[in-house]
Structure formats: C-alpha cells, structure tokens
Design an enzyme around this catalytic site. Structure first.
Site, PDB file in Angstrom:
ATOM      1  CB  CYS A  13     -12.891  50.103  37.802  1.00 17.07           C
ATOM      2  SG  CYS A  13     -12.135  48.462  37.657  1.00 17.07           S
ATOM      3  CB  CYS A  35      -9.354  51.222  36.452  1.00  9.37           C
ATOM      4  SG  CYS A  35     -10.104  49.821  35.587  1.00  9.37           S
TER       5      CYS A  35
END
Length: 177
Positions: free
Chosen positions: A135, A132
């Site tokens: 993130c 991700c």
C-alpha cells in the site's frame, strides 16, 4: 486537549517526540489541509483517545474543514482494512491469493469527498503506521504521478511516525498508571 497540552503530558524520556510534534505542527511543505489531514488520519489509525482529541482540536483550530476531517478519517478506516488484507497477500508464500479478486468494498478510494491527492497522502501515512509495503508503494506512485515532491511525501511519513510514537507513549503511560 490541544497539541501543546498533549506535549506537556509526555514524560521526559519522550522529549524528542514532544519537540518533533511541535516542529511538525509548523510544517510548511504540505498545505494545511494535507498536514492536518495527516495528523487526523494518523491519530484515528491508532485510536488513542487523548491523541485523537488533540489532533482533531489542532486541525479544527487550523481551519481543517469537516469534509477534509471526514476524508482523513475515511482514509484511516479504509486503510485499516486494506493494509491488513494487502500486507497478508504480500507476505503469504502462496502467490495464488494475489490472483484472486479482493471482493472488498473500497468505493471511498474513488470518491473520497476531498482532493484525491490529499486522500492518497493520508492513505500513505496510515499505511506506514500499519506497515503495509504494498500500500505504501501504491500510494507513493500515485502521489509522484501527480507531481508531489519527495520532501512533501517524507513530511507525511514524519507526521505518521511521530503521531504513532506519541500515541504509544500515551497508551503505555496510561497502562502503567
């Protein structure tokens, strides 16, 4: 199972992984809590039993507290959810979804029960495993705000990378057996 015992189960084609695992167990750029928390969080993010057991045993032997172990496992758990959600928002062409509230419970992030810096580092490691980008960037910004050096952040990413690769080899070999 210890890390050394785990290393001995790796096939010859994974010698680099075995050597990297040994090197990272001796990593000194991170505190012991940060390092062993990265090992535990990474192992739990992937969930291969032999690797989880070896990382937890090594962490316990190195003195990782139960609170830190729980925090590392919590980072793996919450990032398992957040990484899927935020990665999806990032790759969706319809930007409207990024304007909507997530409406997902994430209170552990505000109160992880361990040093916030360590939890952010473990969350970064798990986010790297789960792929991700949003993130990874968010956690890296927080780590840099608190003065963490690039080399320490890189050490966490190296641990995540090696634990991931070792887990894949162990799972692949088990599947082939």
């Amino acid at each position: 199972m210890s890390l050394d015992a785990l290393r001995e189960t790796l096939p010859a084609y994974a010698k680099d992984l075995s050597l990297n695992l040994s090197t990272l167990a001796g990593e000194t750029l991170l505190t012991d809590q940060q390092k062993w928390g990265c090992f535990v969080a990474s192992a739990h993010a992937i969930g291969v039993p032999a690797v989880v057991k070896a990382c937890e045993a090594a962490a316990a032997e190195a003195g990782l507290s139960e609170e830190a172990k729980t925090g590392a496992k919590a980072a793996a758990a919450i990032m398992g959810m957040n990484n899927v959600y935020y990665r999806s928002l990032h790759i969706m062409q319809n930007a409207e979804y990024r304007t909507l509230p997530a409406r997902l419970r994430m209170s552990i992030i505000a109160n992880p029960g361990v040093e916030k810096l360590d939890f952010e580092l473990w969350s970064l490691a798990v986010s790297a495993i789960n792929g991700c980008g949003m993130c990874i960037d968010a956690h890296e910004v927080e780590l840099k705000k608190h003065g963490m050096a690039n080399t320490a952040i890189q050490a966490a990413l190296r641990i995540a990378s090696v634990v991931n690769a070792v887990s894949r080899v162990v799972a692949g070999e088990a599947a082939a057996a």
